[in-house]
Design an enzyme around this catalytic site. Structure first.
Site, PDB file in Angstrom:
ATOM      1  N   SER A   6       4.893   3.249   1.935  1.00 35.27           N
ATOM      2  CA  SER A   6       6.090   2.903   3.312  1.00 35.27           C
ATOM      3  C   SER A   6       6.122   4.100   3.480  1.00 35.27           C
ATOM      4  CB  SER A   6       7.577   2.888   1.872  1.00 35.27           C
ATOM      5  OG  SER A   6       8.335   2.240   2.887  1.00 35.27           O
ATOM      6  N   GLY A   7       6.398   4.528   4.766  1.00 35.80           N
ATOM      7  CA  GLY A   7       7.181   5.477   5.705  1.00 35.80           C
ATOM      8  C   GLY A   7       8.135   5.214   6.228  1.00 35.80           C
ATOM      9  N   ASP A  34       0.684  13.980  15.255  1.00 31.76           N
ATOM     10  CA  ASP A  34       0.797  14.012  14.241  1.00 31.76           C
ATOM     11  C   ASP A  34      -0.815  14.108  13.310  1.00 31.76           C
ATOM     12  OD1 ASP A  34       1.917  13.577  11.366  1.00 31.76           O
ATOM     13  OD2 ASP A  34       2.431  11.646  11.419  1.00 31.76           O
ATOM     14  N   ALA A  59       8.363   1.701   8.088  1.00 31.64           N
ATOM     15  CA  ALA A  59       7.458   1.340   7.795  1.00 31.64           C
ATOM     16  C   ALA A  59       6.459   1.259   6.816  1.00 31.64           C
ATOM     17  CB  ALA A  59       6.780   0.252   9.328  1.00 31.64           C
ATOM     18  N   LEU A 110       0.844  -1.555  -0.067  1.00 31.68           N
ATOM     19  CA  LEU A 110      -0.112  -0.080   0.191  1.00 31.68           C
ATOM     20  C   LEU A 110       0.778   1.257   0.498  1.00 31.68           C
ATOM     21  CD1 LEU A 110      -2.927  -0.860   1.979  1.00 31.68           C
ATOM     22  CD2 LEU A 110      -2.785  -0.975  -0.175  1.00 31.68           C
ATOM     23  N   LYS A 163       1.369  -3.285   8.836  1.00 28.06           N
ATOM     24  CA  LYS A 163       2.581  -2.595   8.697  1.00 28.06           C
ATOM     25  C   LYS A 163       4.102  -3.481   9.567  1.00 28.06           C
ATOM     26  CE  LYS A 163       3.203   1.894  11.265  1.00 28.06           C
ATOM     27  NZ  LYS A 163       2.506   2.871  12.038  1.00 28.06           N
TER      28      LYS A 163
END
Length: 316
Positions: free
Chosen positions: A29-30, A159, A33, A27, A53
């Protein structure tokens, strides 16, 4: 702290299995993770989608990263509210932890706002307030969370942003991602001096790496609502160039760009955006009440209009 980091971390690919879950698609990427679409199979043909995740392979040998990831999971599993993403399981495979969450079939509020902006449109005030009220409900549940000793955990999301608000095709609003949340007991997330979150949605005290509390999230939600009402960014320009403005903001009423905004709603948004935390609504619930007093039509918005919005803006 749960799962020790080990060498030889797993590299996840579509078709792999993590415990009882099949990886269906990647889906996004951060920084810490990657998020995958997964499917859980059960007896008698049972099948259900989930979001998984997984810590990046190159970070799985870093004890600090693993500790943060596990702490996020433990915190998230404690929050039980319809407007906060439901965490189902913290698993581990070959030394790499993964987090299994409900899959919200829809899109982010950021995607909605981007599509509307391209069309030169913004959300109707009652729709924007309805979404903000749902986020406020989820935030209040997180802020009120208590530990096993019955003492407040002092959770601050840190956040709150359009990227972390999901709208499902059924019209449900979900707050996600407590990865940088502050809470009592999170050893690596409670120290001052480090900026956590997106500059564009930071309260001044957060941008100055000062003390944060629930009113910090109230401010961020105020920015999100301002942007829903105006169709514009509250702080313009690249993130690297706006930090000075974020640290010393001048509150602006949304009616400057959206004259249709009623004075009462204007005042409620500006109150949430006050640079002084002591002058903001004291809690997300207090902000919720102020918004519904200012825009009572929002209380009449149910899942169907939001589902229609997602379908109309995002298509099939």
């Amino acid at each position: 702290m749960g799962y020790p980091a080990r060498k030889g971390a797993i590299v996840v690919d579509v078709g792999d299995r993590l415990g009882s879950y099949e990886v269906v698609a990647r889906l996004k990427s951060g920084g810490m993770a990657t998020l995958y679409l997964g499917r859980r199979h059960g007896a008698a043909g049972f099948s259900r989608h989930v979001a998984i995740k997984v810590v990046h392979p190159w970070l799985a040998a870093d004890p600090a990263t693993i500790e943060m990831f596990v702490e996020e999971a433990l915190l998230s599993t404690r929050i039980d509210h319809p407007n906060v993403v439901h965490v189902e399981e913290l698993g581990e495979q070959d030394g790499t932890p993964y987090l299994v969450m409900e899959y919200v079939h829809g899109c982010s509020l950021a995607e909605i706002l981007h599509r509307l902006s391209v069309q030169g449109r913004a959300l109707a005030p009652e729709v924007a307030v309805s979404i903000a009220v749902s986020v406020a409900d989820g935030l209040h549940a997180a802020h009120e969370l208590r530990g096993a000793d019955a003492n407040p955990l002092g959770v601050v999301h840190r956040d709150v942003s359009p990227q972390n608000v999901l709208l499902s095709h059924h019209g449900h609003v979900t707050l996600i991602d407590f990865g940088v949340a502050k809470a009592r007991g999170r050893a690596r997330e409670t120290r001052q001096g480090t900026l956590k979150g997106k500059f564009r949605y930071m309260a001044p005290e957060q941008a100055r790496a000062g003390r944060v509390d629930r009113r910090t999230d109230v401010y961020a939600l105020g920015i999100v609502l301002w942007e829903m009402l105006t169709g514009r960014h509250y702080f313009s320009g690249p993130e690297a160039s706006i930090l000075g403005d974020v640290r010393a903001p001048v509150p602006r009423p949304p009616s400057e760009l959206a004259p249709r905004i009623a004075p009462a709603l204007d005042a409620a948004v500006v109150a949430a955006l006050d640079p002084d935390p002591d002058r903001r609504p004291a809690s997300a619930r207090e902000l919720r009440r102020a918004l519904l007093r200012a825009e009572p039509r929002a209380a009449e918005i149910d899942y169907e209009p939001l589902a229609d919005l997602v379908g109309a803006v995002m298509g099939d």
